[in-house]
Design an enzyme around this catalytic site. Structure first.
Site, PDB file in Angstrom:
ATOM      1  N   ALA A 126       0.837  -1.201   0.000  1.00 36.74           N
ATOM      2  CA  ALA A 126       0.000   0.000   0.000  1.00 36.74           C
ATOM      3  C   ALA A 126       0.867   1.243   0.000  1.00 36.74           C
ATOM      4  O   ALA A 126       1.355   1.675   1.049  1.00 36.74           O
ATOM      5  CB  ALA A 126      -0.939  -0.009   1.212  1.00 36.74           C
ATOM      6  N   GLU A 247       9.513  -4.180  -9.880  1.00 34.29           N
ATOM      7  CA  GLU A 247       8.094  -4.049 -10.205  1.00 34.29           C
ATOM      8  C   GLU A 247       7.914  -3.567 -11.639  1.00 34.29           C
ATOM      9  O   GLU A 247       7.032  -4.037 -12.366  1.00 34.29           O
ATOM     10  CB  GLU A 247       7.416  -3.087  -9.232  1.00 34.29           C
ATOM     11  CG  GLU A 247       5.933  -2.883  -9.529  1.00 34.29           C
ATOM     12  CD  GLU A 247       5.231  -1.997  -8.516  1.00 34.29           C
ATOM     13  OE1 GLU A 247       4.027  -1.737  -8.703  1.00 34.29           O
ATOM     14  OE2 GLU A 247       5.878  -1.565  -7.535  1.00 34.29           O
TER      15      GLU A 247
END
Length: 384
Positions: A126, A247
């Site tokens: 998050a 990522e």
């Protein structure tokens, strides 16, 4: 052009991932779409097949592959099935584990990594906030020291657009622990399912990637024990910056593989679909267009393959990862838009994979750092 990225072990692993897709994912495709999530038993099956622990050492239940090319193989094959499943698995198995493997204590690794590898506990990360977008240094979620002798934290704030957020048992939360230090005042805390004050909003109603359970997360005086701090206090921003290249290269692999799969289906369609008495692919305009699309995919794939090879050797720079991320996202969207056009009216029907893929792809120019942010990073590296 032959691809030289993978050896026989990688290709054998590709076959096993494809078998998982054919046996487990494809029969459940419509069910996942209707549920707007991936069922828990699918996660557990992925764990049994060793797909969720490639970055997790064997002593903690993972495969301990030690070779990022296996991650790339998994992303390629699952992205060929659909983008949403790939993004959910990717966040859980490709993005989150390095934070714990690289930064976690022995106790944290023992507690969190085995159930992650097994698919028993789903993980999310998050970062993004309602008012922050790609500006991670400006996040407003706070964690202050508890007013007792626990050395723990009290977490307050909210996050949005969190992949796996609705089902997640573990959430790596970026929070400001020292407002006076800017980016150097950000830390990473693990929030666990069941902690009082941790709640989730609705599943977000997205344009695409409906199978992905994207959600808002809320933290209201959540008590976080001291042992749930990941890495050093104040090092959260630097830790995220160090791991964002993985990522982004993972996103690039998925972007190209997703578009490539749909383009192959479009070529088959162009050979079968007839207009004016002949296959639509035989018309010069369509033939030239398909030639352009195939070339665009193969050129993008070659660059992304080089980035994967560099990352496997721990040599991929953040700038090169940014190039791969934005370019692959742009190529994917361009290719899929043309695939819709080649399908004609059928390309606008949800029953056709090309329509869903077209919608699913649009977010890739936004997430993992928007394409504009990627260009900003590249420009800064050029001294501009």
């Amino acid at each position: 052009m032959p691809r030289n990225l993978y050896d026989d072990d990688h290709l054998a692993f590709r076959d096993s991932v494809q078998e998982f897709v054919d046996r487990t994912l494809k029969p459940r495709a419509e069910q996942m779409l209707e549920a707007k999530s991936i069922d828990r038993d699918i996660w557990r099956e992925a764990g049994k097949q060793g797909l969720l622990g490639l970055d997790i050492p064997e002593e903690f239940g993972g495969a301990g592959a030690g070779d990022y090319r296996f991650n790339a193989i998994s992303a390629e094959v699952i992205s060929g099935f659909n983008a949403a499943t790939s993004s959910c698995f990717g966040i859980h198995s490709d993005v989150c584990p390095p934070y714990i493997v690289d930064l976690g204590t022995e106790e944290q690794k023992q507690r969190w990594l085995p159930p992650m590898a097994a698919g028993e506990k789903i993980c999310a990360i998050a970062m993004t906030e309602p008012g922050g977008g790609s500006d991670l240094a400006a996040l407003k979620t706070t964690a202050v020291r508890a007013d007792d002798d626990s050395d723990g934290w009290v977490l307050n704030g909210s996050k949005t657009f969190i992949t796996n957020g609705y089902q997640a048992d573990l959430v790596i939360v970026a929070a400001r622990t020292d407002p006076s230090k800017g980016a150097k005042g950000i830390s990473l805390l693990m929030v666990e399912e069941g902690m009082e004050g941790f709640s989730r909003g609705r599943k977000l109603d997205k344009v695409g990637q409906e199978e992905s359970d994207t959600a808002e997360l809320f933290f209201e005086n959540v008590r976080i024990p001291a042992e749930n701090l990941i890495g050093e206090e104040g090092m959260g921003f630097i830790s995220m910056m160090q791991r964002l290249p993985q990522e982004r290269v993972g996103a690039a692999v998925s972007n190209v593989a997703h578009a490539k799969a749909i383009l192959e289906e479009t070529i088959a369609y162009a050979k079968e679909r007839k207009a004016f008495g002949q296959p639509i692919g035989s018309f010069q305009h369509n033939k030239f267009k398909i030639a352009e699309l195939v070339t665009a995919i193969e050129v993008a794939e070659a660059y992304v393959d080089d980035c994967v090879a560099a990352h496997a050797e721990r040599k991929l720079s953040a700038v090169d990862a940014a190039k791969a991320k934005w370019w692959s996202a742009q190529v994917q969207n361009d290719v899929l838009d043309e695939c819709v056009q080649l399908h004609g009216g059928y390309g606008f029907m949800n029953e056709y994979r090309v329509a869903r893929a077209w919608r699913d792809a649009r977010v890739t120019k936004i997430w993992a750092g928007s394409n504009e942010i990627m260009k900003e990073l590249i420009g800064r590296d050029l001294g501009l």
